[in-house]
Design an enzyme around this catalytic site. Structure first.
Site, short mmCIF file in Angstrom:
data_model
loop_
_atom_site.label_atom_id
_atom_site.label_comp_id
_atom_site.label_asym_id
_atom_site.label_seq_id
_atom_site.Cartn_x
_atom_site.Cartn_y
_atom_site.Cartn_z
N LYS A 65 0.88 -1.16 0.05
CA LYS A 65 -0.02 0.06 0.09
C LYS A 65 0.81 1.27 0.22
CE LYS A 65 -3.65 2.35 2.43
NZ LYS A 65 -3.61 3.62 1.92
N ARG B 90 -12.45 8.27 21.37
CA ARG B 90 -11.01 8.37 20.87
C ARG B 90 -10.03 7.86 21.96
NH1 ARG B 90 -9.96 12.93 17.47
NH2 ARG B 90 -12.23 13.19 17.66
N ASN C 81 -4.18 9.49 17.55
CA ASN C 81 -5.01 9.44 18.56
C ASN C 81 -4.72 8.59 19.64
OD1 ASN C 81 -6.67 12.09 17.98
ND2 ASN C 81 -7.44 10.70 16.22
N PRO C 82 -5.15 8.74 20.97
CA PRO C 82 -5.75 10.22 21.39
C PRO C 82 -4.33 11.16 21.48
CG PRO C 82 -5.86 8.77 23.21
CD PRO C 82 -5.37 7.85 22.06
N VAL C 83 -4.43 12.16 20.70
CA VAL C 83 -3.28 12.89 20.51
C VAL C 83 -2.47 13.60 21.63
CG1 VAL C 83 -2.42 15.26 19.45
CG2 VAL C 83 -3.93 13.78 18.28
N ASP C 84 -3.26 14.21 22.80
CA ASP C 84 -2.62 14.52 23.63
C ASP C 84 -1.93 13.58 24.54
OD1 ASP C 84 -3.45 17.31 23.26
OD2 ASP C 84 -5.41 16.61 23.82
N ASP D 121 -8.89 20.92 15.74
CA ASP D 121 -10.16 21.38 16.33
C ASP D 121 -10.39 22.91 16.07
OD1 ASP D 121 -10.67 19.06 17.66
OD2 ASP D 121 -9.75 19.68 19.49
N HIS E 99 -7.50 17.84 22.75
CA HIS E 99 -8.30 17.33 21.52
C HIS E 99 -9.19 16.34 21.90
CE1 HIS E 99 -9.02 16.42 17.31
NE2 HIS E 99 -8.28 15.16 17.60
#
Length: 188
Positions: free
Chosen positions: A49, A99, A131-134, A159, A186
């Site tokens: 891919k 998320r 994710n989760p980004v933080d 956001d 986020h």
């Protein structure tokens, strides 16, 4: 009419994108169109891919003044990358509604990928999209040992862009003419 020689080298920066799903591939396409990288490396768990996406991107550059070197590779190819973007994720169930439920599986991937990456590209800037980004951004700082000013999470940027787009549609003002920011974690 005189023919001009165009710079086919482009900018000199090398950007490695780990994760060749929709987000990683769209990012590669955007970097290519904006001509901000001389080399774009796609790294994915499905090598076929990644190769296909790289080939499509190379073909799409036919009319760009400064085509980038776009290729697929493996983590070891990220050596000397200026920027590495983490867009990888464990497969998400169709029923996912939060998320934060992705923390455990994506943290496992971070633990697998980031320590070797820190050895391969010790001077890179690291952008976290996973994710989760933080929590993933905090974990990336811990796993790489990079100083916090070289590790960036994209959460509230996304956001803020979404808020600007909504305001733009409602107010019928171009999004670039608006300034609106979301601060905090986020999330939904």
């Amino acid at each position: 009419m005189e023919k001009t020689n165009r710079n086919i080298q482009g900018p000199r920066s090398k950007v490695a994108i780990i994760g060749t799903g929709s987000v990683g591939t769209t990012l590669a396409y955007t970097l290519m169109l904006r001509e901000v990288a001389g080399e774009i490396l796609l790294i994915g768990r499905n090598q076929a891919k990644a190769e296909g996406e790289a080939l499509d991107l190379r073909h799409a550059q036919a009319f760009l003044p400064s085509p980038a070197r776009v290729r697929a590779g493996v983590l070891e190819d990220a050596v000397d990358s200026d920027v590495v973007v983490a867009c990888f994720s464990a497969p998400q169930p169709a029923t996912l509604t939060d998320r934060n439920a992705m923390v455990r599986k994506n943290a496992e991937l971070m633990r697998e990928i980031l320590p070797p990456l820190a050895k391969i590209a010790p001077d890179c800037k690291l952008v976290i999209v996973t994710n989760p980004v933080d929590p993933m951004t905090w974990l990336a700082i811990q796993l790489t040992g990079f100083p916090p000013e070289r590790v960036f999470g994209t959460g509230t940027v996304v956001d803020s862009i979404r808020l600007r787009e909504l305001l733009s549609a409602d107010l019928r003002i171009h999004p670039d003419d608006l300034r609106a920011y979301i601060l905090g974690e986020h999330g939904d």
